[in-house]
Enzyme design. Structure first.
Site: not given
Length: 295
Positions: A217, A287, A168
């Site tokens: 998310s 995130e 990520r």
């Protein structure tokens, strides 16, 4: 405010960004700029000489814009930056192209390896920055290189290795505006690709609140753990602060129930982080990107 560079595109002052985000929250951009084309963007950056602060903006899917808005210039790349081209067995894709649209293009042209993009909201540019992934695949698996301008207007390219992909994220400089991504092409069977994409869509619709005002998310999964399980274990499924709540369907999604502020959402996320740490000793990392000023 400094004198604005001369452009071919358009400026909008005190421009409300709320309607451009999936959460439908947030304040205004001091200046909103949509470049007409590559030359216009490059000219703006050279003229600006890094005087005005710059924030880049994609599809608004994985972001909370704080209620006080964003100082300086918010740059959003439009339709002149979303083209998909074939060249020498590679795909060259504009950074404002939606992940979903690239997945559909690849299915129609029997190109495999891009099926997972059908389930990832946002743009190619945002996907590269986040190293977005799902269902066992991620951008690092399909990228050859990217093209970009830095905030001084210099044209740069970065190979997959130079991007420095990680879970990520990546190791690219922060003062970049991504222009294009180059992908490797592997031929497949169009019908099999469609079946994979349909399976992904069916899984998403049954396990994620895709019809709600959400931003994807909320937290990165800790190594070997699932964020949603930790949140659920802490007893926070459905928990609310103001107009924001944790999804009953998937605990790693926050929802704007209709009247949430950016502060409600950020406060909820921070509360969840605190409670999960107290319950499990695990620190969840955001995130979702949070930018802008507090009120």
């Amino acid at each position: 405010m400094s004198i604005l560079p001369i452009i071919k595109g358009e400026y909008k002052k005190d421009y409300n960004l709320k309607h451009l985000t999936w959460f439908k929250v947030g304040g205004n951009a001091e200046i909103f700029f949509k470049p007409f084309d590559f030359a216009d963007l490059k000219s703006f950056l050279i003229q600006n000489k890094q005087k005005l602060p710059i924030t880049t903006f994609g599809s608004g899917s994985n972001i909370i814009i704080r209620d006080g808005g964003i100082e300086g210039v918010v740059i959003k790349l439009g339709q002149n930056f979303n083209k998909i081209e074939f060249l020498d067995n590679h795909l060259i894709v504009g950074s404002s192209c939606l992940n979903y649209n690239l997945a559909r293009f690849c299915q129609a042209n029997a190109i495999s390896g891009f099926e997972f993009l059908v389930g990832i909201p946002g743009t190619i540019g945002g996907g590269v920055i986040m190293n977005a992934g799902a269902y066992g695949s991620a951008f690092q698996d399909i990228i050859v290189q990217v093209e970009a301008l830095d905030f001084s207007g210099n044209f740069l390219t970065f190979t997959n290795k130079e991007i420095g992909f990680k879970y990520r994220g990546n190791n690219l400089p922060k003062d970049l505006i991504l222009l294009k991504a180059v992908f490797k092409v592997n031929k497949g069977d169009s019908q099999n690709i469609l079946l994979k994409m349909n399976k992904i869509n069916n899984t998403r619709s049954s396990t994620q609140p895709i019809k709600e005002r959400t931003g994807g998310s909320t937290f990165i999964n800790p190594e070997g753990r699932k964020s949603w399980e930790l949140i659920d274990k802490a007893g926070l499924r459905g928990y609310r602060i103001g107009g924001a709540s944790i999804s009953e369907l998937h605990c790693n999604f926050m929802i704007n129930n209709g009247n949430a502020t950016a502060k409600d959402l950020e406060d909820l996320g921070n509360f969840v982080r605190q409670k999960v740490f107290e319950d499990s000793g695990v620190e969840l990392n955001w995130e979702i990107k949070r930018i802008g000023k507090y009120v």
